[in-house]
Motif scaffolding. Structure first.
Motif, PDB file in Angstrom:
ATOM      1  N   TRP A 177     -13.700  65.477  -6.281  1.00 53.65           N
ATOM      2  CA  TRP A 177     -14.276  64.622  -7.334  1.00 53.65           C
ATOM      3  C   TRP A 177     -15.803  64.662  -7.269  1.00 53.65           C
ATOM      4  CZ3 TRP A 177     -12.822  58.702  -7.871  1.00 53.65           C
ATOM      5  CH2 TRP A 177     -13.405  58.192  -9.034  1.00 53.65           C
ATOM      6  N   ALA A 178     -16.339  64.494  -6.082  1.00 51.82           N
ATOM      7  CA  ALA A 178     -17.801  64.482  -5.939  1.00 51.82           C
ATOM      8  C   ALA A 178     -18.404  65.824  -6.353  1.00 51.82           C
ATOM      9  CB  ALA A 178     -18.177  64.161  -4.497  1.00 51.82           C
ATOM     10  N   ARG A 179     -17.761  66.923  -6.002  1.00 51.00           N
ATOM     11  CA  ARG A 179     -18.281  68.243  -6.393  1.00 51.00           C
ATOM     12  C   ARG A 179     -18.304  68.412  -7.908  1.00 51.00           C
ATOM     13  NH1 ARG A 179     -15.405  70.097  -1.854  1.00 51.00           N
ATOM     14  NH2 ARG A 179     -13.616  70.664  -3.141  1.00 51.00           N
ATOM     15  N   LEU A 180     -17.251  67.933  -8.572  1.00 55.58           N
ATOM     16  CA  LEU A 180     -17.217  68.079 -10.026  1.00 55.58           C
ATOM     17  C   LEU A 180     -18.228  67.162 -10.709  1.00 55.58           C
ATOM     18  CD1 LEU A 180     -13.434  68.533 -10.901  1.00 55.58           C
ATOM     19  CD2 LEU A 180     -15.184  70.238 -10.459  1.00 55.58           C
ATOM     20  N   GLU A 181     -18.500  66.018 -10.108  1.00 55.88           N
ATOM     21  CA  GLU A 181     -19.554  65.157 -10.661  1.00 55.88           C
ATOM     22  C   GLU A 181     -20.891  65.896 -10.658  1.00 55.88           C
ATOM     23  OE1 GLU A 181     -19.408  62.444 -12.186  1.00 55.88           O
ATOM     24  OE2 GLU A 181     -17.514  61.460 -11.676  1.00 55.88           O
ATOM     25  N   LEU A 182     -21.119  66.703  -9.621  1.00 55.94           N
ATOM     26  CA  LEU A 182     -22.370  67.472  -9.541  1.00 55.94           C
ATOM     27  C   LEU A 182     -22.333  68.698 -10.443  1.00 55.94           C
ATOM     28  CD1 LEU A 182     -23.083  67.396  -5.693  1.00 55.94           C
ATOM     29  CD2 LEU A 182     -24.401  66.258  -7.482  1.00 55.94           C
ATOM     30  N   ARG A 183     -21.225  69.457 -10.419  1.00 57.89           N
ATOM     31  CA  ARG A 183     -21.173  70.745 -11.113  1.00 57.89           C
ATOM     32  C   ARG A 183     -21.021  70.591 -12.622  1.00 57.89           C
ATOM     33  NH1 ARG A 183     -16.593  74.139  -9.411  1.00 57.89           N
ATOM     34  NH2 ARG A 183     -17.658  75.708 -10.678  1.00 57.89           N
ATOM     35  N   ILE A 184     -20.118  69.707 -13.021  1.00 55.75           N
ATOM     36  CA  ILE A 184     -19.832  69.565 -14.456  1.00 55.75           C
ATOM     37  C   ILE A 184     -20.518  68.341 -15.028  1.00 55.75           C
ATOM     38  CG2 ILE A 184     -17.999  69.339 -16.174  1.00 55.75           C
ATOM     39  CD1 ILE A 184     -16.124  70.762 -14.324  1.00 55.75           C
ATOM     40  N   GLY A 185     -20.410  67.226 -14.321  1.00 57.91           N
ATOM     41  CA  GLY A 185     -21.047  66.014 -14.818  1.00 57.91           C
ATOM     42  C   GLY A 185     -22.556  66.002 -14.669  1.00 57.91           C
ATOM     43  N   LYS A 186     -23.087  66.856 -13.767  1.00 54.55           N
ATOM     44  CA  LYS A 186     -24.545  66.935 -13.536  1.00 54.55           C
ATOM     45  C   LYS A 186     -25.121  65.559 -13.209  1.00 54.55           C
ATOM     46  CE  LYS A 186     -24.333  71.272 -14.867  1.00 54.55           C
ATOM     47  NZ  LYS A 186     -24.388  72.374 -13.873  1.00 54.55           N
ATOM     48  N   ASP A 187     -24.409  64.793 -12.403  1.00 56.02           N
ATOM     49  CA  ASP A 187     -24.799  63.412 -12.142  1.00 56.02           C
ATOM     50  C   ASP A 187     -24.750  63.150 -10.638  1.00 56.02           C
ATOM     51  OD1 ASP A 187     -25.195  60.696 -12.040  1.00 56.02           O
ATOM     52  OD2 ASP A 187     -23.914  60.262 -13.770  1.00 56.02           O
ATOM     53  N   LEU A 188     -25.921  63.222  -9.981  1.00 51.93           N
ATOM     54  CA  LEU A 188     -25.995  62.993  -8.543  1.00 51.93           C
ATOM     55  C   LEU A 188     -25.643  61.551  -8.193  1.00 51.93           C
ATOM     56  CD1 LEU A 188     -26.682  63.847  -5.658  1.00 51.93           C
ATOM     57  CD2 LEU A 188     -29.102  63.420  -6.205  1.00 51.93           C
ATOM     58  N   VAL A 189     -26.098  60.623  -9.015  1.00 50.87           N
ATOM     59  CA  VAL A 189     -25.804  59.211  -8.753  1.00 50.87           C
ATOM     60  C   VAL A 189     -24.297  58.971  -8.773  1.00 50.87           C
ATOM     61  CG1 VAL A 189     -26.115  56.865  -9.602  1.00 50.87           C
ATOM     62  CG2 VAL A 189     -28.027  58.493  -9.687  1.00 50.87           C
ATOM     63  N   ALA A 190     -23.617  59.602  -9.735  1.00 44.32           N
ATOM     64  CA  ALA A 190     -22.166  59.446  -9.814  1.00 44.32           C
ATOM     65  C   ALA A 190     -21.481  60.062  -8.600  1.00 44.32           C
ATOM     66  CB  ALA A 190     -21.636  60.084 -11.092  1.00 44.32           C
ATOM     67  N   ALA A 191     -21.989  61.218  -8.128  1.00 45.94           N
ATOM     68  CA  ALA A 191     -21.410  61.853  -6.943  1.00 45.94           C
ATOM     69  C   ALA A 191     -21.552  60.959  -5.719  1.00 45.94           C
ATOM     70  CB  ALA A 191     -22.075  63.202  -6.700  1.00 45.94           C
ATOM     71  N   ARG A 192     -22.753  60.363  -5.560  1.00 42.78           N
ATOM     72  CA  ARG A 192     -22.928  59.435  -4.443  1.00 42.78           C
ATOM     73  C   ARG A 192     -22.024  58.215  -4.597  1.00 42.78           C
ATOM     74  NH1 ARG A 192     -29.531  59.966  -4.401  1.00 42.78           N
ATOM     75  NH2 ARG A 192     -29.648  61.749  -2.948  1.00 42.78           N
ATOM     76  N   GLY A 193     -21.841  57.796  -5.832  1.00 40.42           N
ATOM     77  CA  GLY A 193     -20.944  56.672  -6.070  1.00 40.42           C
ATOM     78  C   GLY A 193     -19.510  56.986  -5.668  1.00 40.42           C
ATOM     79  N   VAL A 194     -19.106  58.245  -5.859  1.00 37.16           N
ATOM     80  CA  VAL A 194     -17.764  58.651  -5.429  1.00 37.16           C
ATOM     81  C   VAL A 194     -17.621  58.509  -3.915  1.00 37.16           C
ATOM     82  CG1 VAL A 194     -16.209  60.633  -5.217  1.00 37.16           C
ATOM     83  CG2 VAL A 194     -17.370  60.190  -7.387  1.00 37.16           C
ATOM     84  N   TRP A 195     -18.635  59.005  -3.181  1.00 38.93           N
ATOM     85  CA  TRP A 195     -18.570  58.915  -1.722  1.00 38.93           C
ATOM     86  C   TRP A 195     -18.629  57.460  -1.248  1.00 38.93           C
ATOM     87  CZ3 TRP A 195     -16.561  62.567   0.780  1.00 38.93           C
ATOM     88  CH2 TRP A 195     -16.787  63.908   0.451  1.00 38.93           C
TER      89      TRP A 195
END
Length: 855
Positions: A477-495
């Motif tokens: 999930w976190a990888r796709l937030e970065l790769r497709i969603g282009k959203d670092l904040v969202a990736a950190r939110g996943v973790w």
């Protein structure tokens, strides 16, 4: 089906009734006690007479039926998935003649389960007995279409063809449109059942009869049309004779007789192939050979006097044979025959769909088979997963795929991993269509992926908390937030969301930190280290790493965790699954298919190997158990089993030994047949390294001896004498585990010298006392030297694994071969001192001075 007023009840023709499947119930709707709106009410004299004689019984039966009907309705209301309740409900409604309820009951069941060919025949026959009007005909035609798509049944196809010829006006009148429609239907029936060795003849013969009926309607004057029709019939004969079916010789003889009727010069009394064209004879002989090669398989699968499991195995053997012949059409027909007889065998469906994925891959045929598979075995998660992939290969719409996914979530699977795999497959498909699906659709939004991940987390968190599988979900999930969603904040939110659920999981913190480090965010990574460095993480070994308080213990635990303890087949399996996970998260569907093709065979081999090894292990455990039972029956020895005082002493290094042994439990998790000795050797080598590192930092009194190649014999019987010692020494130079043993008599004074350099080899003859300790012997001088010594044992300053010599010499403070409990015994065991012991007692300076003065 639309409710309508039915004004007539034509009976099925005799020929149709004769062709009905033998498994179908005998009762038809025409015989049931229902009445059409135009039928006169019952009230004849015969009715009155029957009521007067059996009215009470009829009323009782009717009341009992109503009570049973109400019970079944309640059961189905509480549990709509009760298959047997559906069947009983439908049969009872047929008996009672409630037409409208019966239709609704059948529709409800067909929504949940595929109906058997016999049930479809009953339904179509019941409706056919009430047929009236074009709309009713169309509805029954749709019933047959639904029926032939559930299971393979030559009898059901035959009923369908008879129905069309009987009730379709255009076919019955032999109009060009009707003939074309019938021929298309016959060709479809041949595609479905024409290769059915046992029952395919039904369709071939029906097709020929239909074409021969058309021939009779052609005017004799129209020679061209007549010749064209004769050629059409001849072609069907030739096609049938080229297919391996039962009664092939009878078909050949019928063909020869028909050719004679057409004016041919064939001699029907001659041998079978006389007068037959060479190409027909060749095709017939080849088909006959194929039939003979399959006859014994057909005989075995048709037996009804053997258990179902045995019959299923006969089908699998037959399938293996057909696959070796390399004809996918024949293999598919045989699979269809097998699932008709064993519709709820999940292994059979998995094998069938796997074969189609390898051979056909794309096409609605494969998707249709999956659609039927999940209706027969909805509890198998793998079928749903592969169904989704099949729809994606066939460029199905997002609406269709989403509907199948939502339907799958309503099923009950046997393992949590199946639910996880289903969610991940859904995410995989969305990811691929967003990144690579320009030719399909551009309307998909990343929010669908985020929503799917969140649903998966909500669904699985209570049961998969703190597991690697759950961590894998969030990492994806976190990888796709970065790769497709282009959203670092969202990736950190996943973790961060994961840490709230699995904050005590070391790997979760490590993965979060790894993401920040890969992105070059060292400040954020350092902040995460500060948040987690003092936590205690339960699990296999991680708590000892973070609880370690000195570098030596930390290094020891790290080394133990680095031991390659997994067997080789487990490593290969992990590599296969890692490759598949990589392709599903990063590759295209073609990449995933390629990886599946490569690893599937390997995984099957590993599974077979593991099953074989488990079988061997079970046999070994059984043998050991039997041996233990025999040992328990042996007479008990008369040797005393009292513990020596040394065994009751606590080891000063007990705590460290517990940590050491805890890490060594890695060995217990290794398969008994996979590199056990090799891994044990690696652990022993680690022991040596740790001992060398700790020799300078651990006090003498707390030192723990870890050599693994010294044995001491204790609790010897008092009657043991020189002959027993000689028997033990007779084992000297004999092989054990590939190495020769070295067994020697204990002689501590051997080679020892006094202060002047004089040899004390014969000290024992001069009265020097030897104290027996724990089955070995050591001089009191050596004991006292060991007690007073404060230097590290010399054994820790040299290689403890070097070859041992036959005679061990105890010189001064060189006490590495002294038993562990010597010093303890010297302090605790109070034995009466003899005169000789007093002579051996070390002299003080004053005593020596007095001795010299006297001299």
């Amino acid at each position: 089906m639309e409710d309508e007023t039915l004004t007539s009840k034509p009976q099925l023709p005799t020929s149709e009734e004769d062709d009905l499947d033998h498994d179908a119930p005998d009762q038809s709707m025409a015989d049931l006690p229902h009445h059409s709106p135009t039928s006169p009410p019952s009230g004849s004299d015969s009715d009155s007479d029957s009521d007067s004689g059996s009215g009470t019984n009829s009323e009782d039966d009717e009341a009992q039926d109503k009570l049973q009907l109400q019970t079944l309705e309640n059961d189905l209301s509480a549990n709509p998935s009760n298959y047997e309740a559906h069947v009983q409900y439908i049969n009872l409604l047929r008996k009672m003649g409630d037409i409208e309820k019966l239709r609704r009951a059948r529709e409800a069941m067909s929504e949940l389960f595929p109906l058997t060919p016999a049930m479809w025949q009953d339904w179509a026959r019941d409706e056919s007995s009430l047929i009236a009007g074009t709309e009713a005909f169309s509805a029954i035609e749709k019933l047959y279409e639904r029926g032939v798509s559930d299971y393979l049944s030559a009898s059901l196809w035959s009923n369908y063809l008879d129905f069309i010829q009987e009730y379709d006006p255009s076919v019955r009148e032999c109009s060009p449109a009707g003939i074309s429609k019938a021929r298309d239907l016959f060709e479809r029936a041949l595609t479905a059942t024409g290769l059915h060795v046992a029952e395919g003849n039904k369709i071939w013969e029906a097709y020929r009869e239909f074409e021969q009926a058309i021939l009779k309607t052609i005017d004799e004057a129209d020679i061209q049309a007549k010749e064209k029709q004769v050629q059409c019939i001849r072609s069907i004969f030739h096609r049938q004779l080229s297919v391996p079916l039962v009664n092939m010789r009878s078909t050949l003889l019928v063909h020869k007789a028909w050719e004679v009727e057409q004016g041919g010069m064939l001699d029907n009394e001659s041998s079978d192939l006389d007068g037959v064209s060479s190409h027909v004879a060749s095709a017939y002989q080849k088909a006959l050979d194929m039939y003979n090669a399959r006859a014994h398989h057909e005989e075995k699968i048709s037996r009804q006097d053997i258990p179902d499991l045995e019959r299923l195995q006969e089908f699998m053997d037959y399938l293996k044979f057909e696959k070796s012949s390399g004809d996918p059409a024949r293999v598919q027909i045989l699979y269809e025959r097998a699932i008709t007889d064993f519709p709820v065998s999940s292994d059979l469906w998995l094998d069938y769909t796997r074969y189609l994925d390898r051979t056909l891959k794309v096409g609605r045929t494969v998707s249709n088979v999956y659609s039927r598979a999940i209706k027969n075995c909805p509890w198998v998660g793998e079928l749903w997963v592969r169904y989704l992939l099949s729809l994606e290969r066939n460029r199905a719409s997002e609406k269709e795929i989403a509907a199948v996914f939502e339907k799958a979530l309503q099923c009950t699977f046997s393992t949590l991993e199946e639910y996880l795999d289903l969610f991940l497959t859904r995410v995989d498909g969305l990811r691929r269509r967003i990144l690579f699906g320009n030719e399909v659709e551009n309307v998909l939004d990343y929010s669908l992926i985020r929503e799917t991940f969140q649903n998966a987390s909500d669904y699985l968190a209570p049961l998969l908390k703190n597991t690697d599988a759950f961590l894998r979900l969030y990492a994806y999930w976190a990888r796709l937030e970065l790769r497709i969603g282009k959203d670092l904040v969202a990736a950190r939110g996943v973790w961060e969301s994961l840490l709230k659920i699995c904050g005590s999981m070391l790997e979760a913190w490590q993965s979060y930190i790894a993401m920040e480090k890969e992105l070059g965010h060292m400040k954020e990574a350092r902040a995460l280290y500060k948040r987690c460095y003092s936590k205690r993480f339960p699990g296999t070994g991680s708590e000892t790493i973070f609880a370690a308080r000195n570098s030596i213990e930390l290094e020891f635990n790290l080394l133990c965790l680095m031991i390659p303890s997994l067997p080789k087949n487990r490593i290969i399996q992990d590599i296969c699954h890692t490759w598949l996970r990589f392709e599903r998260e990063f590759g295209t569907l073609e990449d995933l298919d390629h990886a599946l093709q490569k690893v599937s065979h390997r995984l099957e081999e590993l599974q077979l190997f593991r099953a074989r090894e488990e079988s061997k292990s079970a046999e070994e455990r059984e043998n050991i158990s039997k041996k233990n039972v025999r040992e328990k029956r042996k007479p008990v020895s008369d040797i005393s089993d009292e513990q020596s005082p040394a065994k009751k002493q606590k080891d000063a290094g007990e705590n460290r030994k517990k940590v050491h042994e805890k890490d060594k439990t890695l060995l217990q998790n290794v398969d008994e047949k996979d590199n056990r000795e090799e891994i044990k050797t690696q652990v022993e080598e680690l022991d040596i390294k740790i001992e060398e590192r700790t020799k300078d930092s651990i006090p003498e009194k707390a030192r723990v001896f870890t050599d693994q190649c010294t044995a001491f014999v204790s609790n010897l019987h008092l009657k043991a004498n020189d002959s027993h010692l000689a028997a033990a020494m007779a084992k000297n130079r004999q092989a054990l585990l590939g190495r020769k043993l070295s067994i020697a008599r204990s002689n501590p004074k051997h080679g020892k010298r006094d202060a002047s350099g004089r040899s004390l080899q014969g000290a024992q003859e001069h009265g020097t006392d030897q104290t027996d300790i724990a089955g070995g012997s050591a001089s009191k001088e050596s004991v006292e030297a060991f007690k007073q010594s404060s230097a590290p044992p010399l054994a820790l300053q040299s290689n403890p694994r070097k070859p041992r010599v036959d005679h061990i010499q105890l010189k001064g403070k060189n006490t590495f071969a002294v038993p562990r409990n010597v010093s303890t015994l010297s302090r605790t065991a109070k034995k009466p001192e003899t005169e000789e012991q007093e002579d051996e007692k070390p002299k003080s300076n004053d005593e020596f001075r007095k001795m010299f003065i006297k001299g």
